[in-house]
Design an enzyme around this catalytic site. Structure first.
Site, PDB file in Angstrom:
ATOM      1  N   VAL A 185       0.839  -1.202   0.000  1.00 10.47           N
ATOM      2  CA  VAL A 185       0.000   0.000   0.000  1.00 10.47           C
ATOM      3  C   VAL A 185       0.870   1.246   0.000  1.00 10.47           C
ATOM      4  O   VAL A 185       0.662   2.171  -0.794  1.00 10.47           O
ATOM      5  CB  VAL A 185      -0.980  -0.002   1.202  1.00 10.47           C
ATOM      6  CG1 VAL A 185      -1.680   1.342   1.345  1.00 10.47           C
ATOM      7  CG2 VAL A 185      -2.004  -1.126   1.064  1.00 10.47           C
ATOM      8  N   VAL A 238       2.584   1.789  -3.449  1.00 14.47           N
ATOM      9  CA  VAL A 238       1.676   2.288  -4.490  1.00 14.47           C
ATOM     10  C   VAL A 238       1.217   3.710  -4.155  1.00 14.47           C
ATOM     11  O   VAL A 238       1.122   4.565  -5.034  1.00 14.47           O
ATOM     12  CB  VAL A 238       0.478   1.334  -4.684  1.00 14.47           C
ATOM     13  CG1 VAL A 238      -0.555   1.926  -5.627  1.00 14.47           C
ATOM     14  CG2 VAL A 238       0.962  -0.012  -5.204  1.00 14.47           C
ATOM     15  N   GLU A 239       0.948   3.966  -2.890  1.00 23.23           N
ATOM     16  CA  GLU A 239       0.463   5.288  -2.483  1.00 23.23           C
ATOM     17  C   GLU A 239       1.502   6.381  -2.681  1.00 23.23           C
ATOM     18  O   GLU A 239       1.182   7.449  -3.198  1.00 23.23           O
ATOM     19  CB  GLU A 239       0.016   5.275  -1.011  1.00 23.23           C
ATOM     20  CG  GLU A 239      -1.288   4.569  -0.746  1.00 23.23           C
ATOM     21  CD  GLU A 239      -2.508   5.325  -1.237  1.00 23.23           C
ATOM     22  OE1 GLU A 239      -2.414   6.518  -1.594  1.00 23.23           O
ATOM     23  OE2 GLU A 239      -3.584   4.713  -1.259  1.00 23.23           O
ATOM     24  N   SER A 240       2.734   6.142  -2.228  1.00 25.61           N
ATOM     25  CA  SER A 240       3.708   7.246  -2.169  1.00 25.61           C
ATOM     26  C   SER A 240       5.113   6.881  -2.613  1.00 25.61           C
ATOM     27  O   SER A 240       6.017   7.704  -2.468  1.00 25.61           O
ATOM     28  CB  SER A 240       3.799   7.753  -0.728  1.00 25.61           C
ATOM     29  OG  SER A 240       4.446   6.781   0.083  1.00 25.61           O
ATOM     30  N   TYR A 299      -5.580   1.049  -9.075  1.00 20.94           N
ATOM     31  CA  TYR A 299      -4.960   1.072  -7.752  1.00 20.94           C
ATOM     32  C   TYR A 299      -5.047  -0.299  -7.090  1.00 20.94           C
ATOM     33  O   TYR A 299      -4.045  -0.832  -6.596  1.00 20.94           O
ATOM     34  CB  TYR A 299      -5.638   2.134  -6.876  1.00 20.94           C
ATOM     35  CG  TYR A 299      -5.214   2.105  -5.435  1.00 20.94           C
ATOM     36  CD1 TYR A 299      -4.062   2.752  -5.011  1.00 20.94           C
ATOM     37  CD2 TYR A 299      -5.966   1.416  -4.482  1.00 20.94           C
ATOM     38  CE1 TYR A 299      -3.667   2.722  -3.690  1.00 20.94           C
ATOM     39  CE2 TYR A 299      -5.582   1.382  -3.154  1.00 20.94           C
ATOM     40  CZ  TYR A 299      -4.438   2.032  -2.763  1.00 20.94           C
ATOM     41  OH  TYR A 299      -4.041   1.998  -1.445  1.00 20.94           O
TER      42      TYR A 299
END
Length: 183
Positions: A76, A79-81, A165
């Site tokens: 997570v 992928v997020e940051s 996502y």
């Protein structure tokens, strides 16, 4: 410089340049300039680990605290940051786990503190997994689009960004979970 242009430049630099210390002159300069140019930007600089080892350690701690897989949390965060504690999205999501300010506030965490951001993201994901009866796909869709959207559509919302996502997180999770040096 126009605020939107500055945001794009800042995002590019933060994603491509990760200093080994959160107190680097370059990062401090970007934070100062951001605070001066962008209305409503935070006066708080990111704190906590900014190196990958420190981020990994914070992910391990959050995994222990929540009972979630470290590989899932790292997927997570990746992928997020891209594991960037200084990341700020165009929607206003902050830090490694890209917490919205309201979500961070409801969790009682400082989204600019990397350890708290990661723990808050883990707690939020755990609550979504509980809410969606352990369905990881729906929990990830809710992490991205919000639980209301998942409820409204009765599944993954028909938003391309959310669908992409979910697939990116799941494939990253699978790769991390199967690697010999997985977190």
């Amino acid at each position: 410089m126009e605020p939107l242009l500055f945001w794009a430049l800042e995002t590019l630099l933060f994603n491509d340049f990760q200093p080994s210390s959160s107190n680097s002159p370059f990062q401090n300069m970007l934070t100062d300039v951001t605070n001066q140019l962008l209305p409503g930007s935070s006066q708080e600089a990111p704190s906590g680990p900014s190196n990958i080892a420190g981020i990994d350690q914070a992910i391990q701690q959050a995994a222990l605290s929540t009972g979630l897989s470290p590989a899932l949390l790292k997927a997570v965060a990746t992928v997020e940051s891209s594991l960037n504690p200084a990341a700020v999205s165009s929607a206003g999501a902050i830090g490694v786990m890209q917490l919205m300010p309201q979500t961070a506030e409801s969790l009682g965490v400082n989204p600019y503190n990397a350890e708290q951001n990661i723990l808050g993201g883990a707690e939020y994901l755990k609550s979504l997994l509980d809410n969606f009866h352990g369905n990881l796909t729906l929990a990830l869709a809710a992490y991205n689009a919000g639980p209301g959207a998942v409820d409204h559509f009765g599944g993954i919302p028909p938003y391309q960004q959310t669908q992409d996502y979910v697939q990116k997180v799941l494939s990253t999770y699978q790769a991390l979970a199967s690697s010999p040096e997985s977190t």
